[in-house]
Structure formats: C-alpha cells, structure tokens
Design a protein around this motif. Sequence first.
Motif, PDB file in Angstrom:
ATOM      1  N   ILE A  63       1.072  -1.287   0.095  1.00 38.20           N
ATOM      2  CA  ILE A  63       0.213   0.038  -0.079  1.00 38.20           C
ATOM      3  C   ILE A  63       1.001   1.106  -0.138  1.00 38.20           C
ATOM      4  O   ILE A  63       0.595   2.351  -0.920  1.00 38.20           O
ATOM      5  CB  ILE A  63      -1.066   0.050   1.327  1.00 38.20           C
ATOM      6  CG1 ILE A  63      -1.977  -1.345   1.190  1.00 38.20           C
ATOM      7  CG2 ILE A  63      -1.599   1.246   1.517  1.00 38.20           C
ATOM      8  CD1 ILE A  63      -2.885  -1.171   2.243  1.00 38.20           C
ATOM      9  N   ILE A  64       1.942   1.188   0.838  1.00 41.84           N
ATOM     10  CA  ILE A  64       2.526   2.675   1.079  1.00 41.84           C
ATOM     11  C   ILE A  64       3.634   2.631  -0.561  1.00 41.84           C
ATOM     12  O   ILE A  64       3.603   3.685  -0.898  1.00 41.84           O
ATOM     13  CB  ILE A  64       3.776   2.353   2.266  1.00 41.84           C
ATOM     14  CG1 ILE A  64       2.953   2.360   3.341  1.00 41.84           C
ATOM     15  CG2 ILE A  64       4.896   3.439   2.121  1.00 41.84           C
ATOM     16  CD1 ILE A  64       3.867   2.179   4.646  1.00 41.84           C
ATOM     17  N   PHE A  65       4.026   1.521  -0.935  1.00 42.47           N
ATOM     18  CA  PHE A  65       4.759   1.716  -2.114  1.00 42.47           C
ATOM     19  C   PHE A  65       4.005   2.158  -3.291  1.00 42.47           C
ATOM     20  O   PHE A  65       4.317   3.236  -3.996  1.00 42.47           O
ATOM     21  CB  PHE A  65       5.263   0.130  -2.542  1.00 42.47           C
ATOM     22  CG  PHE A  65       5.943   0.307  -4.175  1.00 42.47           C
ATOM     23  CD1 PHE A  65       7.411   0.602  -4.196  1.00 42.47           C
ATOM     24  CD2 PHE A  65       5.254   0.059  -5.078  1.00 42.47           C
ATOM     25  CE1 PHE A  65       7.971   0.674  -5.094  1.00 42.47           C
ATOM     26  CE2 PHE A  65       5.868   0.151  -6.380  1.00 42.47           C
ATOM     27  CZ  PHE A  65       7.257   0.432  -6.469  1.00 42.47           C
ATOM     28  N   TRP A  66       2.677   1.682  -3.588  1.00 41.89           N
ATOM     29  CA  TRP A  66       1.832   2.069  -4.653  1.00 41.89           C
ATOM     30  C   TRP A  66       1.384   3.580  -4.326  1.00 41.89           C
ATOM     31  O   TRP A  66       1.005   4.432  -5.082  1.00 41.89           O
ATOM     32  CB  TRP A  66       0.640   1.065  -4.856  1.00 41.89           C
ATOM     33  CG  TRP A  66       1.361  -0.207  -5.583  1.00 41.89           C
ATOM     34  CD1 TRP A  66       1.126  -1.337  -4.953  1.00 41.89           C
ATOM     35  CD2 TRP A  66       1.923  -0.251  -6.757  1.00 41.89           C
ATOM     36  NE1 TRP A  66       1.926  -2.337  -5.598  1.00 41.89           N
ATOM     37  CE2 TRP A  66       2.152  -1.518  -6.957  1.00 41.89           C
ATOM     38  CE3 TRP A  66       2.217   0.561  -8.009  1.00 41.89           C
ATOM     39  CZ2 TRP A  66       2.955  -2.236  -8.114  1.00 41.89           C
ATOM     40  CZ3 TRP A  66       2.720   0.073  -9.062  1.00 41.89           C
ATOM     41  CH2 TRP A  66       2.924  -1.053  -8.994  1.00 41.89           C
ATOM     42  N   SER A  67       1.095   3.903  -3.047  1.00 45.01           N
ATOM     43  CA  SER A  67       0.586   5.383  -2.809  1.00 45.01           C
ATOM     44  C   SER A  67       1.713   6.156  -3.232  1.00 45.01           C
ATOM     45  O   SER A  67       1.521   7.229  -3.822  1.00 45.01           O
ATOM     46  CB  SER A  67       0.216   5.228  -1.097  1.00 45.01           C
ATOM     47  OG  SER A  67      -0.743   4.323  -0.944  1.00 45.01           O
ATOM     48  N   VAL A  68       2.966   5.903  -2.604  1.00 48.12           N
ATOM     49  CA  VAL A  68       3.908   6.893  -3.338  1.00 48.12           C
ATOM     50  C   VAL A  68       4.154   7.079  -4.544  1.00 48.12           C
ATOM     51  O   VAL A  68       4.439   7.877  -5.142  1.00 48.12           O
ATOM     52  CB  VAL A  68       5.355   6.475  -2.296  1.00 48.12           C
ATOM     53  CG1 VAL A  68       6.538   7.239  -2.869  1.00 48.12           C
ATOM     54  CG2 VAL A  68       5.402   6.593  -0.969  1.00 48.12           C
ATOM     55  N   GLN A 121       4.583  18.926  -2.556  1.00 46.24           N
ATOM     56  CA  GLN A 121       5.408  17.900  -2.948  1.00 46.24           C
ATOM     57  C   GLN A 121       6.532  17.611  -2.137  1.00 46.24           C
ATOM     58  O   GLN A 121       7.015  16.643  -1.769  1.00 46.24           O
ATOM     59  CB  GLN A 121       5.882  18.303  -4.515  1.00 46.24           C
ATOM     60  CG  GLN A 121       6.865  17.262  -5.265  1.00 46.24           C
ATOM     61  CD  GLN A 121       7.336  17.987  -6.619  1.00 46.24           C
ATOM     62  OE1 GLN A 121       7.557  19.194  -6.721  1.00 46.24           O
ATOM     63  NE2 GLN A 121       7.446  17.021  -7.384  1.00 46.24           N
ATOM     64  N   ALA A 122       7.326  18.566  -1.662  1.00 44.15           N
ATOM     65  CA  ALA A 122       8.507  18.542  -0.938  1.00 44.15           C
ATOM     66  C   ALA A 122       8.235  17.737   0.420  1.00 44.15           C
ATOM     67  O   ALA A 122       8.941  16.826   0.831  1.00 44.15           O
ATOM     68  CB  ALA A 122       9.213  20.028  -0.717  1.00 44.15           C
ATOM     69  N   LEU A 147       8.538  12.979   3.852  1.00 45.72           N
ATOM     70  CA  LEU A 147       7.984  12.014   4.314  1.00 45.72           C
ATOM     71  C   LEU A 147       8.114  10.637   3.918  1.00 45.72           C
ATOM     72  O   LEU A 147       8.329   9.417   4.677  1.00 45.72           O
ATOM     73  CB  LEU A 147       6.276  12.367   4.864  1.00 45.72           C
ATOM     74  CG  LEU A 147       5.706  11.366   5.844  1.00 45.72           C
ATOM     75  CD1 LEU A 147       6.693  11.272   7.272  1.00 45.72           C
ATOM     76  CD2 LEU A 147       4.110  11.732   5.939  1.00 45.72           C
ATOM     77  N   ALA A 148       7.763  10.501   2.630  1.00 47.59           N
ATOM     78  CA  ALA A 148       7.556   9.272   1.828  1.00 47.59           C
ATOM     79  C   ALA A 148       9.178   8.484   1.910  1.00 47.59           C
ATOM     80  O   ALA A 148       8.946   7.383   1.908  1.00 47.59           O
ATOM     81  CB  ALA A 148       7.161   9.243   0.638  1.00 47.59           C
ATOM     82  N   ARG A 206      16.297   9.150  -3.534  1.00 53.19           N
ATOM     83  CA  ARG A 206      16.589  10.433  -2.638  1.00 53.19           C
ATOM     84  C   ARG A 206      17.135  11.557  -3.347  1.00 53.19           C
ATOM     85  O   ARG A 206      16.464  12.704  -3.580  1.00 53.19           O
ATOM     86  CB  ARG A 206      16.994  10.189  -1.353  1.00 53.19           C
ATOM     87  CG  ARG A 206      16.820  11.418  -0.237  1.00 53.19           C
ATOM     88  CD  ARG A 206      18.047  11.014   0.876  1.00 53.19           C
ATOM     89  NE  ARG A 206      17.461   9.625   1.197  1.00 53.19           N
ATOM     90  CZ  ARG A 206      16.367   9.780   2.422  1.00 53.19           C
ATOM     91  NH1 ARG A 206      15.756  10.902   2.809  1.00 53.19           N
ATOM     92  NH2 ARG A 206      16.113   8.507   2.861  1.00 53.19           N
ATOM     93  N   GLN A 207      18.119  11.235  -4.236  1.00 54.22           N
ATOM     94  CA  GLN A 207      19.001  12.023  -4.863  1.00 54.22           C
ATOM     95  C   GLN A 207      17.987  12.626  -6.066  1.00 54.22           C
ATOM     96  O   GLN A 207      18.154  13.967  -6.489  1.00 54.22           O
ATOM     97  CB  GLN A 207      20.231  11.582  -5.409  1.00 54.22           C
ATOM     98  CG  GLN A 207      20.983  11.322  -4.459  1.00 54.22           C
ATOM     99  CD  GLN A 207      22.434  10.657  -4.905  1.00 54.22           C
ATOM    100  OE1 GLN A 207      22.558  10.393  -5.989  1.00 54.22           O
ATOM    101  NE2 GLN A 207      23.527  10.235  -3.902  1.00 54.22           N
TER     102      GLN A 207
END
Length: 211
Positions: free
Chosen positions: A103-108, A144-145, A150-151, A165-166
Amino acid sequence: MTDKSDTDSPDAGASLPDETRRQERPDRPSLRNPNLPPVLVRKAPPFSVRLTQLLWALSFVAGAIAIVYFFVVREDQLPLINDAIRAVDGTRSEETYTTAADIIFWSVFGFMVGMLLIQITMLVSFTNRRPGIRWWQFATLVVQAPVYALALEMVGAGEHGEMLRQVLTAQCGLVLLALLVSALPGAINWSVQQHDVRRGTVSGPGAAPDL
C-alpha cells in the motif's frame, strides 16, 4: 516692349481667379487611416520565460526518471519498507506487513505520477499565460516537498533508496529554480500582457495565421 493686346486679353485676366482657387484649395485627405487596429502576433517569449520552461522540463525528466527507477527497484525496496513498518509496530502478522508495504509503495508511486502530470498541465497553463498560475505551481511544490520527505523515510532505505532520494531532491530543486526565474520582471510582464499585439493589418508581418 510688352504687347498691349496680350495684357488686355480677356483670357489672361480670367485665368487668375482659377489659379488662386487652386492654390487655396485644401489638400485631399488621405484614404489611409493612421490609427490601425490591433492585431494578434506571435512573438518569442523573453529569455526568463524560456529558462523557466527549460527548468520545468528538466524537473519533469528528473521526475520521470524517479518514477521509472522506483518501479524497477520495487522488489528490492518492498522488504526494506516492510522492515520500516515492523520497526514502528512489531506485533502484527507477516501478511499485514506485506500488505502495508504494498500500500505504501503504490501510494508513493501514484503520488509521484499524479504530481508529475499536474505540474505538466500547469506548465501548459503557464505557457498560455493563465492568470495566477504561478501560485498553483508554488502550491504543488509546497505539497510535493514535505510529502516526498515523509515518503522517503519509508521507501528511501538502502542503496536504491539513496539514489531515489537524490533524484527526487533534484526534481524539487529544479521546480524551485523554475518558480524563482518565473518571478523575474521580464517573465511577469510577459504573463501580464497575456497577448502579443501590434498595430497593423492582418496580412502584415508577424500576424497570427489563424486571423
């Protein structure tokens, strides 16, 4: 010696009033109106606008790279996301952690795709000089930032997470630079005008072809 017959001729005296009337007659008005109507033209935007568009385009490239990369490393990141969730609460079943990680992966992932599409749409509106569009573009960065920050705490672990991240940081940085350049006086004046006009006929040089 002047010939008396010429000076006393009635024809010579009769021509003088006609010449006087011709000299006193006003000039014929010009048929060309100096007050020409305004005509829409297509002018090249100023350098600040073109630089803004370039920075936005580069941010879209960075966002697209992040989306593709995040999808490619999905299988490697899911266990790390699982471990991050387990560190918060380790009393759940393994199936719960697996489902939560998905869920977290697809939400991000969905947020990244949606934000990219929204910003592309807003760049089109900026190019069309929609009033107030800069505030909406700024609002996307404001959302966005922090969401990315948080993600990344959940999905940015490991070697692949550092690369992600980069790229996402570069995307946000390019968006910020684009917003700053779009606030320069040249870009502001270009947006305020909304349309490029000139005085002339439709068939003159630089006239918009659709007119």
